[in-house]
Design an enzyme around this catalytic site. Structure first.
Site, PDB file in Angstrom:
ATOM      1  N   GLU A   1      23.154  81.465  37.292  1.00 33.52           N
ATOM      2  CA  GLU A   1      23.877  82.513  38.036  1.00 33.52           C
ATOM      3  C   GLU A   1      24.235  82.046  39.449  1.00 33.52           C
ATOM      4  O   GLU A   1      25.298  82.375  39.979  1.00 33.52           O
ATOM      5  CB  GLU A   1      23.024  83.774  38.102  1.00 33.52           C
ATOM      6  CG  GLU A   1      22.800  84.384  36.736  1.00 33.52           C
ATOM      7  CD  GLU A   1      21.943  85.640  36.803  1.00 33.52           C
ATOM      8  OE1 GLU A   1      22.520  86.728  36.819  1.00 33.52           O
ATOM      9  OE2 GLU A   1      20.708  85.512  36.844  1.00 33.52           O
TER      10      GLU A   1
ATOM     11  N   GLU B   1      17.612  84.931  29.615  1.00 33.29           N
ATOM     12  CA  GLU B   1      16.770  86.064  30.013  1.00 33.29           C
ATOM     13  C   GLU B   1      16.394  86.979  28.845  1.00 33.29           C
ATOM     14  O   GLU B   1      15.300  87.533  28.798  1.00 33.29           O
ATOM     15  CB  GLU B   1      17.476  86.897  31.095  1.00 33.29           C
ATOM     16  CG  GLU B   1      17.489  86.264  32.478  1.00 33.29           C
ATOM     17  CD  GLU B   1      18.673  85.330  32.732  1.00 33.29           C
ATOM     18  OE1 GLU B   1      19.274  84.828  31.755  1.00 33.29           O
ATOM     19  OE2 GLU B   1      18.986  85.097  33.904  1.00 33.29           O
TER      20      GLU B   1
HETATM   21  C1  LIG Z   1      17.553  87.803  37.390  1.00 36.75           C
HETATM   22  C2  LIG Z   1      17.217  86.490  36.817  1.00 36.75           C
HETATM   23  C3  LIG Z   1      16.298  86.410  35.821  1.00 36.75           C
HETATM   24  C4  LIG Z   1      15.873  85.083  35.321  1.00 36.75           C
HETATM   25  O1  LIG Z   1      16.340  84.045  35.722  1.00 36.75           O
HETATM   26  S1  LIG Z   1      14.643  85.117  34.156  1.00 36.75           S
HETATM   27  C5  LIG Z   1      14.233  83.404  33.873  1.00 36.75           C
HETATM   28  C6  LIG Z   1      15.195  82.737  32.961  1.00 36.75           C
HETATM   29  N1  LIG Z   1      14.750  81.377  32.716  1.00 36.75           N
HETATM   30  C7  LIG Z   1      13.971  81.067  31.666  1.00 36.75           C
HETATM   31  O2  LIG Z   1      13.613  81.908  30.847  1.00 36.75           O
HETATM   32  C8  LIG Z   1      13.552  79.635  31.556  1.00 36.75           C
HETATM   33  C9  LIG Z   1      12.067  79.540  31.356  1.00 36.75           C
HETATM   34  N2  LIG Z   1      11.657  78.140  31.303  1.00 36.75           N
HETATM   35  C10 LIG Z   1      11.816  77.397  30.191  1.00 36.75           C
HETATM   36  O3  LIG Z   1      12.320  77.835  29.169  1.00 36.75           O
HETATM   37  C11 LIG Z   1      11.349  75.987  30.252  1.00 36.75           C
HETATM   38  O4  LIG Z   1      10.381  75.884  31.248  1.00 36.75           O
HETATM   39  C12 LIG Z   1      12.504  74.986  30.538  1.00 36.75           C
HETATM   40  C13 LIG Z   1      13.425  74.935  29.313  1.00 36.75           C
HETATM   41  C14 LIG Z   1      13.282  75.398  31.770  1.00 36.75           C
HETATM   42  C15 LIG Z   1      11.915  73.578  30.806  1.00 36.75           C
HETATM   43  O5  LIG Z   1      11.085  73.196  29.747  1.00 36.75           O
HETATM   44  P1  LIG Z   1      10.198  71.856  29.922  1.00 36.75           P
HETATM   45  O6  LIG Z   1      11.050  70.717  30.319  1.00 36.75           O
HETATM   46  O7  LIG Z   1       9.387  71.734  28.671  1.00 36.75           O
HETATM   47  O8  LIG Z   1       9.245  72.115  31.171  1.00 36.75           O
HETATM   48  P2  LIG Z   1       8.077  73.194  31.312  1.00 36.75           P
HETATM   49  O9  LIG Z   1       6.767  72.500  31.195  1.00 36.75           O
HETATM   50  O10 LIG Z   1       8.316  74.369  30.445  1.00 36.75           O
HETATM   51  O11 LIG Z   1       8.290  73.700  32.836  1.00 36.75           O
HETATM   52  C16 LIG Z   1       8.031  72.825  33.929  1.00 36.75           C
HETATM   53  C17 LIG Z   1       7.335  73.638  35.003  1.00 36.75           C
HETATM   54  O12 LIG Z   1       8.220  74.643  35.483  1.00 36.75           O
HETATM   55  C18 LIG Z   1       7.626  75.935  35.321  1.00 36.75           C
HETATM   56  N3  LIG Z   1       8.697  76.893  35.014  1.00 36.75           N
HETATM   57  C19 LIG Z   1       9.775  76.674  34.222  1.00 36.75           C
HETATM   58  N4  LIG Z   1      10.555  77.752  34.205  1.00 36.75           N
HETATM   59  C20 LIG Z   1       9.960  78.667  35.002  1.00 36.75           C
HETATM   60  C21 LIG Z   1      10.296  79.983  35.397  1.00 36.75           C
HETATM   61  N5  LIG Z   1      11.457  80.566  35.018  1.00 36.75           N
HETATM   62  N6  LIG Z   1       9.448  80.639  36.206  1.00 36.75           N
HETATM   63  C22 LIG Z   1       8.306  80.059  36.648  1.00 36.75           C
HETATM   64  N7  LIG Z   1       7.940  78.801  36.313  1.00 36.75           N
HETATM   65  C23 LIG Z   1       8.765  78.116  35.520  1.00 36.75           C
HETATM   66  C24 LIG Z   1       6.626  75.764  34.196  1.00 36.75           C
HETATM   67  O13 LIG Z   1       5.639  76.748  34.238  1.00 36.75           O
HETATM   68  C25 LIG Z   1       6.095  74.371  34.468  1.00 36.75           C
HETATM   69  O14 LIG Z   1       5.175  74.487  35.526  1.00 36.75           O
HETATM   70  P3  LIG Z   1       3.955  73.432  35.670  1.00 36.75           P
HETATM   71  O15 LIG Z   1       4.566  72.104  35.974  1.00 36.75           O
HETATM   72  O16 LIG Z   1       3.142  73.965  36.810  1.00 36.75           O
HETATM   73  O17 LIG Z   1       3.216  73.452  34.379  1.00 36.75           O
END
Ligand SMILES: C/C=C/C(=O)SCCNC(=O)CCNC(=O)[C@H](O)C(C)(C)COP(=O)(O)OP(=O)(O)OC[C@H]1O[C@@H](n2cnc3c(N)ncnc32)[C@H](O)[C@@H]1OP(=O)(O)O
Length: 460
Positions: A131, A153
């Site tokens: 976004e 989301e």
């Molecule tokens: C109004 C707006 C609303 C929104 O934006 S809602 C959020 C929408 N986004 C999501 O739903 C994405 C959620 N995250 C994921 O699906 C995955 O992650 C990814 C595909 C982005 C990456 O996957 P991978 O490469 O396997 O990495 P990993 O181990 O899952 O994440 C690396 C670190 O990043 C943190 N993290 C990732 N996304 C979020 C998030 N959205 N909020 C908080 N933390 C996040 C994890 O926890 C972890 O952290 P650590 O390195 O400490 O283990």
């Protein structure tokens, strides 16, 4: 002559060349950038400063090699629910709206600051990260397999509340936007350019230079929807184009996934409005959604629980008890099924959207409520599970209540993180309905008395 931006922690700022600034999203101590409350407030502060910065353009990129940005901070979002639900019911909507409005407001200020803004994206830009990029006037993507734009989301019961439900359909059209908004489909770099959501794909490492090249060309910093020739569709036209999809999604989800309805509402009621009113409409609908239990419970199991589960599996330490819980849930369903007509059980399971085949019942076993103890619920959920009515709901409630009892019997000693992971496992391996967040999340939501009510028809 350019001025310095406000003090930043989650971002860094530098001048690339005369009049061209570079904002680097690079959260200290985090492996991946996310929109924490602080990052949102810093983005708004930058947008407030931009108009008087003296810059002729701003490039925004990420300092991480992992991704551009993974969206809103879901850990913080899970906590926000507690803050909202602690308030009196008649204040919850306004508290939620005030809390979440800054992200959309920041992005709107960015695109209307009258300074060209270009995004250099290498890696994933998801949710609020996508976004953010959509609020730029120009997007350059690195030609790598990891680079993609998406709005996932809905997978955690939320909607894109930073203008995503408004900008994406305006850029690519309703039909191309809906799979991204409703089903978390992603645009690869090449798809993004073909669909009109990005402007250029370049070899990795050349994104920033391509943004600078665009700024040097002296572009007009106006979004298509802010131009005089932009045609706003009528409410009737948008409603007609969404009607079939609404029917199909209602049929598919049984209305149990409020984010799906909310996203359709954002598009239907936002697209016929000018952009300022449209982002206002989106955040109004977001405030309705965020005070419900489904987003809280889906974030808990499908993001936080899944993260724990994946880490445990990666380190070869996935507790066997998760499988025991899933097996006990399936057994508890067979036990409940033994008390009713098979067709009625099948209808109830379908109604509640259990994604499991319920085995034919074996001998009837009593379901004991003793394991439930005394556990207060968070608040009435406001959904059917509080007071099941009619045959489908009563049988479905009994199935879900029995599943909670089974999970507690096998997972009594699990800590909070492992309970969330067990919830994720119960959804993916046993077919527990995702909108209720798993058996432990349901126990926390409705408390021991709520579960006792569900199992009352089968308790003896
Ligand atoms: C109004 C707006 C609303 C929104 O934006 S809602 C959020 C929408 N986004 C999501 O739903 C994405 C959620 N995250 C994921 O699906 C995955 O992650 C990814 C595909 C982005 C990456 O996957 P991978 O490469 O396997 O990495 P990993 O181990 O899952 O994440 C690396 C670190 O990043 C943190 N993290 C990732 N996304 C979020 C998030 N959205 N909020 C908080 N933390 C996040 C994890 O926890 C972890 O952290 P650590 O390195 O400490 O283990």
């Amino acid at each position: 002559m350019t001025t310095q931006p406000p003090e930043l922690i989650e971002f860094r700022y530098e001048l690339l060349e005369d009049g061209i600034g570079h904002l680097v999203f690079d959260m200290p101590g985090r492996t991946m950038n996310v929109f924490s409350n602080r990052a949102i407030h810093e983005a708004e502060a930058v947008a407030d400063w931009l108009g008087s910065s003296g810059l002729r353009g701003l490039v925004i990129s990420s300092g991480k090699t992992t991704a551009f940005c993974a969206g809103a901070d879901l850990g913080e979002l899970a906590q926000a629910y507690a803050m909202i639900i602690a308030a009196p019911e008649d204040q919850r909507w306004q508290i939620g709206r005030d809390h979440f409005a800054p992200i959309g407001r920041a992005f709107r200020k960015l695109e209307t600051a009258d300074v060209p803004v270009a995004f250099a994206i290498n890696g994933l830009a998801l949710g609020g990260g996508c976004e953010f990029a959509l609020a730029g006037h120009y997007r350059v993507l690195a030609d790598t397999p990891a680079t993609a734009l998406g709005l996932p989301e809905s997978l955690v019961g939320l909607l894109p509340g930073g203008g995503g439900t408004q900008r994406l359909p305006r850029l690519v059209g309703i039909e191309a936007a809906m799979p991204v908004l409703l089903d978390a489909a992603r645009f690869t770099a090449a798809d993004a350019v073909a669909a009109g959501v990005a402007h250029r794909v370049v070899p990795a490492g050349q994104e920033i230079a391509a943004c600078v090249e665009w700024i040097r060309s002296g572009p007009q910093p106006k979004q298509p929807w802010d131009r005089a020739d932009y045609r706003i569709p009528s409410a009737e036209e948008v409603a007609a184009r969404l009607a079939g999809l609404r029917r199909a999604r209602q049929e598919e989800t049984g209305g149990h996934y409020p984010a799906i309805t909310a996203i359709l509402d954002c598009v239907e009621f936002g697209l016929p409005l000018p952009m300022d009113a449209a982002v206002g409409k989106e955040i109004d609908i977001f405030a309705d959604l965020i005070k419900r239990p489904e987003p809280r419970d889906m974030i808990s199991s499908l993001f936080l629980g899944k993260q724990t589960w994946q880490k445990q599996r990666k380190s070869g330490a996935l507790p066997e008890v998760y499988d025991s819980i899933a097996a006990a849930i399936r057994q508890s369903w067979a036990n409940v099924a033994a008390r009713f007509e098979p067709a009625d059980v099948e209808a109830a399971a379908r109604w509640a959207r259990l994604s499991a085949t319920i085995l034919p019942g074996g001998p009837v076993q009593p379901v004991s409520a003793r394991v439930l103890g005394e556990h207060p619920g968070i608040a009435p959920t406001g959904i059917w599970i509080d007071a099941p009515q009619g045959q489908d709901q009563v049988i479905a409630g009994a199935l879900l209540g029995a599943a909670v009892v089974a999970a507690l019997e096998h997972g009594r000693d699990l800590d909070a993180d492992s309970r969330r992971a067990a919830d994720f496992h119960s959804i993916s391996a046993a077919g527990f309905p995702a909108y209720l967040g798993g058996p432990f999340a349901l126990y926390d939501s409705i408390g021991s008395d709520g579960v006792r009510r569900l199992i009352a028809p089968i308790a003896s």
